[in-house]
Design a protein around this motif. Sequence first.
Motif, PDB file in Angstrom:
ATOM      1  N   UNK A  56       0.750  -1.171  -0.056  1.00 24.49           N
ATOM      2  CA  UNK A  56      -0.054  -0.008   0.068  1.00 24.49           C
ATOM      3  C   UNK A  56       0.974   1.292   0.160  1.00 24.49           C
ATOM      4  N   UNK A  57       0.690   2.125  -0.885  1.00 25.73           N
ATOM      5  CA  UNK A  57       1.343   3.469  -0.987  1.00 25.73           C
ATOM      6  C   UNK A  57       0.317   4.440  -0.264  1.00 25.73           C
ATOM      7  N   UNK A  58       0.730   5.311   0.807  1.00 27.64           N
ATOM      8  CA  UNK A  58      -0.316   6.257   1.154  1.00 27.64           C
ATOM      9  C   UNK A  58       0.377   7.421   0.749  1.00 27.64           C
ATOM     10  N   UNK A  59      -0.369   8.269   0.242  1.00 26.13           N
ATOM     11  CA  UNK A  59       0.103   9.585  -0.115  1.00 26.13           C
ATOM     12  C   UNK A  59      -0.542  10.679   0.816  1.00 26.13           C
ATOM     13  N   UNK A  60       0.369  11.252   1.674  1.00 26.56           N
ATOM     14  CA  UNK A  60      -0.529  12.199   2.630  1.00 26.56           C
ATOM     15  C   UNK A  60      -0.064  13.551   2.262  1.00 26.56           C
ATOM     16  N   UNK A  61      -1.201  14.513   2.326  1.00 24.97           N
ATOM     17  CA  UNK A  61      -0.982  15.783   1.937  1.00 24.97           C
ATOM     18  C   UNK A  61      -1.739  16.109   0.696  1.00 24.97           C
ATOM     19  N   UNK A  62      -1.471  17.279   0.041  1.00 25.90           N
ATOM     20  CA  UNK A  62      -2.024  17.397  -1.247  1.00 25.90           C
ATOM     21  C   UNK A  62      -0.749  18.647  -1.822  1.00 25.90           C
ATOM     22  N   UNK A  63       0.083  18.366  -2.460  1.00 29.59           N
ATOM     23  CA  UNK A  63       1.137  19.154  -3.061  1.00 29.59           C
ATOM     24  C   UNK A  63       0.519  19.916  -4.258  1.00 29.59           C
ATOM     25  N   UNK A  64       1.268  20.806  -4.754  1.00 28.33           N
ATOM     26  CA  UNK A  64       0.940  21.526  -5.960  1.00 28.33           C
ATOM     27  C   UNK A  64       1.121  20.741  -7.355  1.00 28.33           C
ATOM     28  N   UNK A  65       1.949  19.888  -7.131  1.00 28.51           N
ATOM     29  CA  UNK A  65       2.081  18.865  -8.289  1.00 28.51           C
ATOM     30  C   UNK A  65       1.466  17.519  -7.974  1.00 28.51           C
ATOM     31  N   UNK A  66       1.963  16.609  -8.871  1.00 29.21           N
ATOM     32  CA  UNK A  66       1.256  15.143  -8.828  1.00 29.21           C
ATOM     33  C   UNK A  66       2.457  14.427  -7.780  1.00 29.21           C
ATOM     34  N   UNK A  67       1.548  13.644  -6.929  1.00 30.19           N
ATOM     35  CA  UNK A  67       2.399  12.602  -6.459  1.00 30.19           C
ATOM     36  C   UNK A  67       3.162  11.723  -7.288  1.00 30.19           C
ATOM     37  N   UNK A  68       4.447  11.199  -6.915  1.00 29.32           N
ATOM     38  CA  UNK A  68       5.301  10.368  -7.792  1.00 29.32           C
ATOM     39  C   UNK A  68       4.493   9.294  -8.040  1.00 29.32           C
ATOM     40  N   UNK A  69       4.420   8.713  -9.389  1.00 27.17           N
ATOM     41  CA  UNK A  69       3.821   7.319  -9.720  1.00 27.17           C
ATOM     42  C   UNK A  69       2.125   7.561  -9.616  1.00 27.17           C
ATOM     43  N   UNK A  70       1.595   8.650  -9.402  1.00 29.13           N
ATOM     44  CA  UNK A  70       0.237   8.890  -9.674  1.00 29.13           C
ATOM     45  C   UNK A  70      -0.338  10.248 -10.042  1.00 29.13           C
ATOM     46  N   UNK A  71      -1.596  10.295  -9.739  1.00 33.78           N
ATOM     47  CA  UNK A  71      -2.135  11.525 -10.032  1.00 33.78           C
ATOM     48  C   UNK A  71      -2.820  11.927  -8.771  1.00 33.78           C
ATOM     49  N   UNK A  72      -2.990  13.300  -8.503  1.00 34.07           N
ATOM     50  CA  UNK A  72      -3.842  14.090  -7.529  1.00 34.07           C
ATOM     51  C   UNK A  72      -5.133  14.413  -8.170  1.00 34.07           C
ATOM     52  N   UNK A  73      -6.175  13.408  -7.797  1.00 29.56           N
ATOM     53  CA  UNK A  73      -7.677  13.925  -8.468  1.00 29.56           C
ATOM     54  C   UNK A  73      -8.418  14.887  -7.740  1.00 29.56           C
ATOM     55  N   UNK A  74      -7.755  15.212  -6.440  1.00 25.73           N
ATOM     56  CA  UNK A  74      -8.610  16.063  -5.691  1.00 25.73           C
ATOM     57  C   UNK A  74     -10.029  15.590  -5.298  1.00 25.73           C
ATOM     58  N   UNK A  75      -9.908  14.409  -4.681  1.00 24.95           N
ATOM     59  CA  UNK A  75     -11.361  13.671  -4.301  1.00 24.95           C
ATOM     60  C   UNK A  75     -11.657  14.221  -2.953  1.00 24.95           C
ATOM     61  N   UNK A  76     -13.074  14.271  -2.835  1.00 24.90           N
ATOM     62  CA  UNK A  76     -13.519  14.974  -1.802  1.00 24.90           C
ATOM     63  C   UNK A  76     -13.222  14.458  -0.393  1.00 24.90           C
ATOM     64  N   UNK A  77     -13.131  13.131  -0.232  1.00 24.22           N
ATOM     65  CA  UNK A  77     -12.812  12.292   0.836  1.00 24.22           C
ATOM     66  C   UNK A  77     -11.679  11.522   0.787  1.00 24.22           C
ATOM     67  N   UNK A  78     -10.937  10.826   1.789  1.00 20.34           N
ATOM     68  CA  UNK A  78     -10.016   9.893   1.639  1.00 20.34           C
ATOM     69  C   UNK A  78     -10.284   8.674   0.835  1.00 20.34           C
ATOM     70  N   UNK A  79      -9.453   8.304   0.082  1.00 19.80           N
ATOM     71  CA  UNK A  79      -9.592   7.334  -0.795  1.00 19.80           C
ATOM     72  C   UNK A  79      -8.697   6.458  -1.403  1.00 19.80           C
ATOM     73  N   UNK A  80      -8.856   5.485  -1.904  1.00 19.14           N
ATOM     74  CA  UNK A  80      -7.877   4.523  -2.675  1.00 19.14           C
ATOM     75  C   UNK A  80      -7.942   5.273  -4.010  1.00 19.14           C
ATOM     76  N   UNK A  81      -6.795   5.781  -4.397  1.00 20.13           N
ATOM     77  CA  UNK A  81      -6.852   6.696  -5.601  1.00 20.13           C
ATOM     78  C   UNK A  81      -6.299   6.137  -6.792  1.00 20.13           C
ATOM     79  N   UNK A  82      -5.365   4.993  -6.550  1.00 17.77           N
ATOM     80  CA  UNK A  82      -4.764   4.440  -7.899  1.00 17.77           C
ATOM     81  C   UNK A  82      -4.239   3.142  -7.625  1.00 17.77           C
ATOM     82  N   UNK A  83      -4.260   2.255  -8.752  1.00 17.31           N
ATOM     83  CA  UNK A  83      -3.720   1.056  -8.926  1.00 17.31           C
ATOM     84  C   UNK A  83      -2.622   1.060  -9.665  1.00 17.31           C
ATOM     85  N   UNK A  84      -1.686   0.602  -9.440  1.00 17.76           N
ATOM     86  CA  UNK A  84      -0.387   0.602 -10.273  1.00 17.76           C
ATOM     87  C   UNK A  84       0.088  -0.926 -10.808  1.00 17.76           C
ATOM     88  N   UNK A  85      -0.075  -1.160 -11.884  1.00 18.54           N
ATOM     89  CA  UNK A  85       0.191  -2.479 -12.627  1.00 18.54           C
ATOM     90  C   UNK A  85       1.544  -2.522 -13.269  1.00 18.54           C
TER      91      UNK A  85
END
Length: 371
Positions: free
Chosen positions: A54-83
Amino acid sequence: MAASARRLCHIAFHVPAKQSLTRDLQRLFGFQLLAAREADGWRQLALRSGDAIFLVNEGAGPGEPLYGLDLRHAVPSAANLCFDVDDAAAAARALTAQGCSIPFPPVRVQDVHGAAIYAVVNSPVSNLSLTLLERAGYCGPFLPGFGPVPSVPGPGWVSHVDHLTLACTPGSSPTLMHWFQDCLGFRHLPLSPGEDPEVGLKVTAGVGCGGLRLTALQPPIGSAAPTLVLAESLPGADSRADQVEQFLVRHQGPGLQHVGLYTLDIMEATEGVTAAGGQLLTPPEAYYQQPGKEGQILAAGHKPSLLAQQGILLDGNEGKFLLQVFTKSLFPEDTFFLELIQRQGATGFGQGNIRALWQSVQEQAARSHKA
């Protein structure tokens, strides 16, 4: 042409800074810290139990988290599946040809341990993006850009991710099924003999009480990726919202509802989770008094009283059994949860257990409504 998913690298979560998910995964479920990265306003922590990461991305930076996207979802969520894929650039081209949106084209990331190439694809499941990762030969602790962190070995309750269940809006399962087939090479996995993939398996909770529609997808041939399960609500006369409908409301759209984590010893795992303070979902008391249930449990080599004490469900026949237990939500919004699963020859998902879980959640919702 599909971009064949070779295996699941990790599941990424977006949570607010100082949210308890990382701590809970360690303390309650035996995960151990694997690697970390802090940059661009993000604190990214990789945790591992067996092959489940599990990769936990904490916060919300001005750019994208490495290996994913920040889709600015309204609640904490599983945001990405990496294959993992064999060729990230070729996979991105194949998905582009399928009409997929690729907001993050292939990029190369490198450190002293080697290099990786990844691209990020939008999926048809609102907040959920998919990362296509090429990392052959990389020998670091996790992925380029992450550094190792001191950690204490975990108890080893979990060996790998068994399946991923997506909560879907009513009527969307066929569209999602075709997307995962056409874009990632998944294949329909019948849950009942002669099942129509366009219909799936309907699990009802009683006359006029609605139910669930389940559609399972197995990974491409030769792939070690987990099974995908699409779950949507069936209409019913009961006015109370079921757990899928509640998820859609609280999560503000479809998404990853739960992750099934495989354990070789579900009794040891559940005892460890409860001893650490983890909360498990309790099935109805009548579940263990069902006709033939005691004999079924004994035939599987277990004691009915011990399974009832831990809230473990058992389903199966002809010498093949499946044991499951479900946690309560890991987020205050009451959305995402975990499942611990042990298989004794069974390959399905315990349709009888799904019905029992449905009933237990409905009863819990009714009690909460009265309170």
